[in-house]
Design a protein around this motif. Structure first.
Motif, PDB file in Angstrom:
ATOM      1  N   ALA A  70      22.637  15.106  37.793  1.00  0.00           N
ATOM      2  CA  ALA A  70      22.802  14.578  36.429  1.00  0.00           C
ATOM      3  C   ALA A  70      24.241  14.101  36.214  1.00  0.00           C
ATOM      4  O   ALA A  70      24.475  13.085  35.544  1.00  0.00           O
ATOM      5  CB  ALA A  70      22.440  15.654  35.407  1.00  0.00           C
ATOM      6  N   ILE A  71      25.193  14.815  36.793  1.00  0.00           N
ATOM      7  CA  ILE A  71      26.600  14.381  36.676  1.00  0.00           C
ATOM      8  C   ILE A  71      26.762  13.019  37.348  1.00  0.00           C
ATOM      9  O   ILE A  71      27.381  12.099  36.800  1.00  0.00           O
ATOM     10  CB  ILE A  71      27.554  15.418  37.303  1.00  0.00           C
ATOM     11  CG1 ILE A  71      27.515  16.729  36.515  1.00  0.00           C
ATOM     12  CG2 ILE A  71      28.981  14.871  37.351  1.00  0.00           C
ATOM     13  CD1 ILE A  71      28.281  17.871  37.185  1.00  0.00           C
ATOM     14  N   MET A  72      26.180  12.896  38.549  1.00  0.00           N
ATOM     15  CA  MET A  72      26.309  11.624  39.295  1.00  0.00           C
ATOM     16  C   MET A  72      25.751  10.451  38.495  1.00  0.00           C
ATOM     17  O   MET A  72      26.379   9.398  38.384  1.00  0.00           O
ATOM     18  CB  MET A  72      25.536  11.706  40.617  1.00  0.00           C
ATOM     19  CG  MET A  72      26.284  12.344  41.750  1.00  0.00           C
ATOM     20  SD  MET A  72      25.227  12.391  43.193  1.00  0.00           S
ATOM     21  CE  MET A  72      25.909  11.053  44.124  1.00  0.00           C
ATOM     22  N   THR A  73      24.576  10.635  37.955  1.00  0.00           N
ATOM     23  CA  THR A  73      23.950   9.525  37.219  1.00  0.00           C
ATOM     24  C   THR A  73      24.728   9.232  35.934  1.00  0.00           C
ATOM     25  O   THR A  73      24.877   8.075  35.542  1.00  0.00           O
ATOM     26  CB  THR A  73      22.469   9.839  36.899  1.00  0.00           C
ATOM     27  OG1 THR A  73      22.396  11.115  36.259  1.00  0.00           O
ATOM     28  CG2 THR A  73      21.630   9.871  38.144  1.00  0.00           C
ATOM     29  N   ASP A  74      25.237  10.295  35.297  1.00  0.00           N
ATOM     30  CA  ASP A  74      25.997  10.086  34.062  1.00  0.00           C
ATOM     31  C   ASP A  74      27.303   9.343  34.358  1.00  0.00           C
ATOM     32  O   ASP A  74      27.685   8.422  33.633  1.00  0.00           O
ATOM     33  CB  ASP A  74      26.284  11.444  33.413  1.00  0.00           C
ATOM     34  CG  ASP A  74      26.635  11.291  31.940  1.00  0.00           C
ATOM     35  OD1 ASP A  74      26.238  10.268  31.336  1.00  0.00           O
ATOM     36  OD2 ASP A  74      27.331  12.164  31.392  1.00  0.00           O
ATOM     37  N   VAL A  75      27.979   9.740  35.427  1.00  0.00           N
ATOM     38  CA  VAL A  75      29.236   9.073  35.791  1.00  0.00           C
ATOM     39  C   VAL A  75      28.970   7.600  36.109  1.00  0.00           C
ATOM     40  O   VAL A  75      29.720   6.715  35.698  1.00  0.00           O
ATOM     41  CB  VAL A  75      29.904   9.778  36.991  1.00  0.00           C
ATOM     42  CG1 VAL A  75      31.021   8.920  37.583  1.00  0.00           C
ATOM     43  CG2 VAL A  75      30.448  11.137  36.581  1.00  0.00           C
ATOM     44  N   GLU A  76      27.864   7.356  36.791  1.00  0.00           N
ATOM     45  CA  GLU A  76      27.525   5.965  37.128  1.00  0.00           C
ATOM     46  C   GLU A  76      27.257   5.167  35.855  1.00  0.00           C
ATOM     47  O   GLU A  76      27.653   4.001  35.744  1.00  0.00           O
ATOM     48  CB  GLU A  76      26.314   5.929  38.063  1.00  0.00           C
ATOM     49  CG  GLU A  76      26.039   4.538  38.604  1.00  0.00           C
ATOM     50  CD  GLU A  76      25.084   4.543  39.777  1.00  0.00           C
ATOM     51  OE1 GLU A  76      24.759   5.632  40.289  1.00  0.00           O
ATOM     52  OE2 GLU A  76      24.682   3.441  40.183  1.00  0.00           O
ATOM     53  N   ALA A  77      26.598   5.814  34.880  1.00  0.00           N
ATOM     54  CA  ALA A  77      26.320   5.121  33.611  1.00  0.00           C
ATOM     55  C   ALA A  77      27.609   4.849  32.840  1.00  0.00           C
ATOM     56  O   ALA A  77      27.773   3.799  32.226  1.00  0.00           O
ATOM     57  CB  ALA A  77      25.372   5.975  32.766  1.00  0.00           C
TER      58      ALA A  77
END
Lengths: 256, 107
Positions: free
Chosen positions: B31-38
């Motif tokens: 979830a951190i990875m996807t949030d950072v990408e967003a």
């Protein structure tokens, strides 16, 4: 892909392996991710963040807040400086020989000490280059040149231009490290001041403008020792600097 | 700014992104990875993510919660929140000052 996890240190795997595997299962890694994982594994060895007791799953504290690798590199560099002084003593006490080149003091016995000293310095310089931020490209280039040219000079000490090039590399590295705030002024001043003094003494000596004496060579040699001292001290002190620290007034008193 | 780079090296920027990602509640690694990408528009590699997580955890800026179905969520600590606020306010001050200069220059 899972085999790449084996590249990480044991303590790291004990703490993060399960969730890391799950992450890789959730997001199948592409080539760039694989390279990133390998870089992460190298970093985990060079800058261990998990130092728990065997079997522990909690990240262990680092009592003095310094990175072990940075401290080790600092001590290695200073040990190199000590070897440099040993090489000086050995060279200046070499036997007087007479051959087709005339009469001179043979300092060949100092070569292994000098070579090892320079190699240890290059290891320390590598540590400094590795920690430089992206805006210090000139420092990284200067350091890389010194890392390569320094040991070559130590293997062929009669090729003085190589020492000049290495000295320029050390000077650029120190100046850049100070400019970007990675070094304290003291460390940069030790390296730069030592190099200026060394070459102020050494250049006329090597160009034959002044009489060559044991004392003049000893002073040149001693002044160059400042490079080991500056780099070693900078490595020892670098990891003590605060990072992402809040302003003192904003830091909660109960946390550290 | 250089103080930050001194210690975290290439992890300074990813660490900041992670702190931002955790600022609205606990998240696990994916979830951190996807949030950072967003947030940034750039994907964060798994090695970089865990290099930064380990550093933040050791510095007490984030803490791991009990695993949920093998996933381990992380949350911001008080120190992490204070640090993030200080960083963001520093950036806001810098941006404000820079925009003011730019505005003056364009007049």
């Amino acid at each position: 892909m899972m085999h790449l996890i084996q590249l990480f240190p044991r303590d790291w795997r004990e703490r993060y392996e399960a969730e890391f595997q799950l992450l890789l299962a959730e997001r199948p890694p592409d080539l760039r991710d694989r390279v990133d994982v390998v870089r992460g594994a190298i970093d985990a060895h060079l800058h261990p963040q998990v130092q728990g007791e065997p079997g522990s799953t909690a990240p262990g504290p680092e009592p003095d807040g310094r990175s072990i690798s940075g401290r080790a590199l600092g001590w290695m560099t200073l040990a190199g400086g000590a070897l440099w002084l040993v090489a000086m003593v050995v060279a200046l006490n070499g036997p007087i020989v007479h051959d087709t080149f005339g009469e001179y003091r043979d300092g060949a016995a100092a070569a292994p000490f000098a070579l090892l000293a320079i190699v240890l310095l290059s290891v320390g310089v590598f540590g400094v280059v590795r920690s430089l931020p992206r805006g210090a490209a000139a420092g990284a280039i200067g350091g890389a040149v010194a890392i390569i040219v320094g040991p070559i000079w130590a293997a062929m000490p009669w090729v003085i231009p190589l020492l000049v090039i290495a000295s320029v590399g050390w000077a650029v590295l120190a100046a850049e490290a100070r400019r970007v705030g990675a070094w304290r002024s003291l460390d940069a001043a030790i390296v730069l001041g030592g190099l200026v003094v060394a070459w102020a003494l050494g250049a006329p000596l090597m160009m034959g403008l002044v009489a060559s004496t044991l004392d003049s060579y000893a002073l040149f040699w001693l002044a160059l020792t400042s490079v080991w001292i500056g780099v070693g001290h900078a490595l020892l002190m670098a990891d003590r600097r605060p990072v992402l620290e809040p302003a003192p007034a904003e830091r909660p008193s109960g946390e550290s | 700014m250089t103080e930050t780079h001194d210690d975290l090296g290439r992890f300074a920027e990813p660490s900041l992104y992670i702190l931002v990602a955790l600022s609205d509640g606990p998240k696990h690694g994916y979830a951190i990875m996807t949030d950072v990408e967003a947030i940034t528009g750039t994907p964060m590699g798994p090695g970089t993510l865990y290099g930064a997580l380990a550093r933040l955890e050791r510095r007490g800026m984030i803490e791991a919660l009990e695993p949920e179905d093998r996933r381990r969520p992380y949350r911001l600590t008080g120190l992490g929140a204070t640090t993030l606020r200080a960083q963001l306010e520093g950036m806001r001050g810098f941006a404000g000052s820079a925009l003011e200069r730019l505005g003056r220059a364009e007049r």
